[in-house]
Write a protein that holds these residues in place. Structure first.
Motif, PDB file in Angstrom:
ATOM      1  N   ILE A  63       0.812  -1.227   0.000  1.00 47.36           N
ATOM      2  CA  ILE A  63       0.000   0.000   0.000  1.00 47.36           C
ATOM      3  C   ILE A  63       0.840   1.269   0.000  1.00 47.36           C
ATOM      4  O   ILE A  63       0.304   2.353  -0.159  1.00 47.36           O
ATOM      5  CB  ILE A  63      -1.003   0.027   1.179  1.00 47.36           C
ATOM      6  CG1 ILE A  63      -0.289   0.045   2.511  1.00 47.36           C
ATOM      7  CG2 ILE A  63      -1.986  -1.111   1.069  1.00 47.36           C
ATOM      8  CD1 ILE A  63      -1.180   0.368   3.683  1.00 47.36           C
ATOM      9  N   LEU A  68      -2.055   6.156  -5.002  1.00 43.10           N
ATOM     10  CA  LEU A  68      -3.128   5.319  -4.486  1.00 43.10           C
ATOM     11  C   LEU A  68      -4.408   5.607  -5.262  1.00 43.10           C
ATOM     12  O   LEU A  68      -4.630   6.721  -5.714  1.00 43.10           O
ATOM     13  CB  LEU A  68      -3.377   5.607  -3.003  1.00 43.10           C
ATOM     14  CG  LEU A  68      -2.333   5.109  -2.023  1.00 43.10           C
ATOM     15  CD1 LEU A  68      -2.662   5.605  -0.618  1.00 43.10           C
ATOM     16  CD2 LEU A  68      -2.252   3.595  -2.022  1.00 43.10           C
ATOM     17  N   HIS A  72      -6.875   0.253  -4.186  1.00 40.93           N
ATOM     18  CA  HIS A  72      -6.036  -0.026  -3.021  1.00 40.93           C
ATOM     19  C   HIS A  72      -6.837  -0.141  -1.718  1.00 40.93           C
ATOM     20  O   HIS A  72      -6.308  -0.580  -0.706  1.00 40.93           O
ATOM     21  CB  HIS A  72      -4.969   1.072  -2.859  1.00 40.93           C
ATOM     22  CG  HIS A  72      -3.926   1.043  -3.917  1.00 40.93           C
ATOM     23  ND1 HIS A  72      -4.004   1.816  -5.052  1.00 40.93           N
ATOM     24  CD2 HIS A  72      -2.788   0.328  -4.025  1.00 40.93           C
ATOM     25  CE1 HIS A  72      -2.942   1.581  -5.801  1.00 40.93           C
ATOM     26  NE2 HIS A  72      -2.193   0.678  -5.205  1.00 40.93           N
ATOM     27  N   ILE A  76      -5.638  -1.648   1.935  1.00 41.52           N
ATOM     28  CA  ILE A  76      -5.445  -0.735   3.064  1.00 41.52           C
ATOM     29  C   ILE A  76      -6.256  -1.222   4.267  1.00 41.52           C
ATOM     30  O   ILE A  76      -5.748  -1.254   5.394  1.00 41.52           O
ATOM     31  CB  ILE A  76      -5.837   0.708   2.674  1.00 41.52           C
ATOM     32  CG1 ILE A  76      -4.846   1.258   1.647  1.00 41.52           C
ATOM     33  CG2 ILE A  76      -5.908   1.606   3.911  1.00 41.52           C
ATOM     34  CD1 ILE A  76      -5.293   2.553   0.987  1.00 41.52           C
TER      35      ILE A  76
END
Length: 118
Positions: A63, A68, A72, A76
């Motif tokens: 991550i 991002l 993701h 996360i």
């Protein structure tokens, strides 16, 4: 510094401002956590937990990317669940805490960073 006052003045005028995503550096959990487990428990316990420590490290590495996006989010959330689980078992504050070194970057004042352990 006068920065908080400038920010308060700016926000009181109803203006919005852009804050970059916080920058991060790689954090190596494995050595610190393994050292903690050896000192608080045993070498055997550290070996027993090696796979979990590696998994946590891999989740974080996956991550900590330049850009991002929505794809993701599941990774996360998985990382957060694993960190919360680990934090419930390995103290990061107090006298016998696991010391993990990290650099904290200030997202509002570019170029400012802090090196610490937690």
């Amino acid at each position: 510094s006068s920065f908080p006052l400038l920010l308060q003045n700016y926000l009181s005028q109803g203006r919005m401002f852009f804050v970059d995503v916080k920058r991060t550096d790689k954090i190596l959990f494995d050595k610190a956590v393994t050292k903690y487990l050896k000192s608080e428990y045993s070498k055997e316990k550290a070996k027993e937990c090696a796979t979990s420590i590696t998994k946590l490290q891999n989740l974080r590495d996956n991550i900590c990317v330049d850009k991002l996006n929505d794809n993701h989010v599941p990774a996360i959330l998985t990382y957060i669940r694993h960190v919360e689980n680990a934090a419930s078992k390995i103290p990061i504050e107090g006298g016998n805490a696991c010391k993990i070194m990290f650099t904290w970057y200030d997202s509002l004042q570019k170029g400012r960073s802090y090196r610490a352990s937690k």
